[in-house]
Motif scaffolding. Sequence first.
Motif, PDB file in Angstrom:
ATOM      1  N   ASP A  47       2.952 -10.329  -5.360  1.00  0.00           N
ATOM      2  CA  ASP A  47       3.016  -9.378  -7.138  1.00  0.00           C
ATOM      3  C   ASP A  47       4.766  -8.439  -7.013  1.00  0.00           C
ATOM      4  O   ASP A  47       4.826  -8.211  -5.766  1.00  0.00           O
ATOM      5  CB  ASP A  47       2.323  -8.514  -5.883  1.00  0.00           C
ATOM      6  CG  ASP A  47       1.717  -7.251  -7.264  1.00  0.00           C
ATOM      7  OD1 ASP A  47       1.870  -7.593  -8.658  1.00  0.00           O
ATOM      8  OD2 ASP A  47       1.099  -6.544  -6.911  1.00  0.00           O
ATOM      9  N   THR A  49       5.002  -7.047  -9.316  1.00  0.00           N
ATOM     10  CA  THR A  49       5.058  -5.461  -9.766  1.00  0.00           C
ATOM     11  C   THR A  49       5.350  -4.705  -8.499  1.00  0.00           C
ATOM     12  O   THR A  49       5.860  -4.075  -8.113  1.00  0.00           O
ATOM     13  CB  THR A  49       3.727  -5.223 -10.593  1.00  0.00           C
ATOM     14  OG1 THR A  49       3.675  -6.026 -11.442  1.00  0.00           O
ATOM     15  CG2 THR A  49       3.766  -3.552 -10.785  1.00  0.00           C
ATOM     16  N   TYR A  50       4.655  -5.554  -7.416  1.00  0.00           N
ATOM     17  CA  TYR A  50       4.792  -4.279  -6.165  1.00  0.00           C
ATOM     18  C   TYR A  50       6.328  -4.577  -5.467  1.00  0.00           C
ATOM     19  O   TYR A  50       6.832  -4.005  -4.823  1.00  0.00           O
ATOM     20  CB  TYR A  50       3.718  -5.417  -5.191  1.00  0.00           C
ATOM     21  CG  TYR A  50       3.943  -4.426  -3.530  1.00  0.00           C
ATOM     22  CD1 TYR A  50       3.848  -3.367  -3.282  1.00  0.00           C
ATOM     23  CD2 TYR A  50       4.403  -4.971  -2.657  1.00  0.00           C
ATOM     24  CE1 TYR A  50       3.754  -3.417  -2.310  1.00  0.00           C
ATOM     25  CE2 TYR A  50       4.533  -4.444  -1.332  1.00  0.00           C
ATOM     26  CZ  TYR A  50       4.232  -3.534  -1.453  1.00  0.00           C
ATOM     27  OH  TYR A  50       4.559  -3.025   0.049  1.00  0.00           O
ATOM     28  N   ALA A  52       8.718  -4.716  -7.220  1.00  0.00           N
ATOM     29  CA  ALA A  52       9.512  -3.939  -8.545  1.00  0.00           C
ATOM     30  C   ALA A  52       9.781  -2.594  -7.783  1.00  0.00           C
ATOM     31  O   ALA A  52      10.107  -1.594  -7.799  1.00  0.00           O
ATOM     32  CB  ALA A  52       9.442  -4.367  -9.813  1.00  0.00           C
ATOM     33  N   GLN A  53       8.472  -2.311  -7.679  1.00  0.00           N
ATOM     34  CA  GLN A  53       8.517  -0.905  -7.138  1.00  0.00           C
ATOM     35  C   GLN A  53       8.779  -0.660  -5.723  1.00  0.00           C
ATOM     36  O   GLN A  53       9.436   0.459  -5.148  1.00  0.00           O
ATOM     37  CB  GLN A  53       6.962  -0.586  -6.869  1.00  0.00           C
ATOM     38  CG  GLN A  53       5.871  -0.752  -8.217  1.00  0.00           C
ATOM     39  CD  GLN A  53       3.822  -0.415  -8.334  1.00  0.00           C
ATOM     40  OE1 GLN A  53       3.874  -0.839  -7.335  1.00  0.00           O
ATOM     41  NE2 GLN A  53       3.595  -0.063  -9.063  1.00  0.00           N
ATOM     42  N   MET A  54       8.625  -2.044  -4.887  1.00  0.00           N
ATOM     43  CA  MET A  54       9.319  -1.618  -3.288  1.00  0.00           C
ATOM     44  C   MET A  54      10.690  -1.544  -3.501  1.00  0.00           C
ATOM     45  O   MET A  54      11.821  -1.163  -2.927  1.00  0.00           O
ATOM     46  CB  MET A  54       9.139  -2.729  -2.586  1.00  0.00           C
ATOM     47  CG  MET A  54       7.997  -2.332  -2.042  1.00  0.00           C
ATOM     48  SD  MET A  54       7.466  -1.173  -1.531  1.00  0.00           S
ATOM     49  CE  MET A  54       8.247  -1.243   0.183  1.00  0.00           C
ATOM     50  N   ASP A  55      11.563  -2.174  -4.035  1.00  0.00           N
ATOM     51  CA  ASP A  55      12.681  -2.429  -5.077  1.00  0.00           C
ATOM     52  C   ASP A  55      13.177  -1.047  -5.698  1.00  0.00           C
ATOM     53  O   ASP A  55      14.207  -0.518  -4.917  1.00  0.00           O
ATOM     54  CB  ASP A  55      13.729  -2.989  -5.805  1.00  0.00           C
ATOM     55  CG  ASP A  55      13.535  -4.345  -5.621  1.00  0.00           C
ATOM     56  OD1 ASP A  55      13.332  -4.783  -3.982  1.00  0.00           O
ATOM     57  OD2 ASP A  55      13.632  -5.037  -5.890  1.00  0.00           O
ATOM     58  N   ALA A  56      12.758  -0.498  -5.819  1.00  0.00           N
ATOM     59  CA  ALA A  56      12.416   1.039  -6.421  1.00  0.00           C
ATOM     60  C   ALA A  56      12.998   2.121  -5.301  1.00  0.00           C
ATOM     61  O   ALA A  56      13.232   3.391  -4.742  1.00  0.00           O
ATOM     62  CB  ALA A  56      11.997   1.895  -7.649  1.00  0.00           C
ATOM     63  N   ALA A  57      11.844   2.266  -5.070  1.00  0.00           N
ATOM     64  CA  ALA A  57      11.732   2.827  -3.264  1.00  0.00           C
ATOM     65  C   ALA A  57      12.688   2.719  -2.448  1.00  0.00           C
ATOM     66  O   ALA A  57      12.774   3.600  -1.712  1.00  0.00           O
ATOM     67  CB  ALA A  57      10.167   2.629  -2.584  1.00  0.00           C
ATOM     68  N   ARG A  58      13.217   1.144  -2.206  1.00  0.00           N
ATOM     69  CA  ARG A  58      13.985   1.771  -1.040  1.00  0.00           C
ATOM     70  C   ARG A  58      15.634   2.307  -1.794  1.00  0.00           C
ATOM     71  O   ARG A  58      16.453   2.976  -1.270  1.00  0.00           O
ATOM     72  CB  ARG A  58      14.715  -0.121  -1.095  1.00  0.00           C
ATOM     73  CG  ARG A  58      13.530  -0.849  -0.264  1.00  0.00           C
ATOM     74  CD  ARG A  58      13.997  -2.169  -0.055  1.00  0.00           C
ATOM     75  NE  ARG A  58      12.611  -2.625   0.658  1.00  0.00           N
ATOM     76  CZ  ARG A  58      11.804  -3.693  -0.014  1.00  0.00           C
ATOM     77  NH1 ARG A  58      12.060  -4.185  -1.201  1.00  0.00           N
ATOM     78  NH2 ARG A  58      11.740  -4.333   1.125  1.00  0.00           N
TER      79      ARG A  58
END
Length: 75
Positions: A47, A49-50, A52-58
């Motif tokens: 996914d 989108t997922y 990209a969200q994980m990159d932002a969280a990291r």
Amino acid sequence: MELKITRIGNSLGVILPRELLIKLGLDKGDSLYVTETTDGFSASPYDPTYAAQMDAARTLMKSRRNALRELGKTE
């Protein structure tokens, strides 16, 4: 690889050949994500989108490492 569109119940769909499922690492019940690219469309079991969200969280966790460490402490 050419895939034919076929009727599945009241819908239309494609049947993925076993070789393709093996290469993608997919099995019954898994999701396949289709995204539009400049060259057409891309299909992947991951996914975007997922991801990209994980990159932002990291990035956030790296910049706020000390605050997260303090929040994780138990007394």
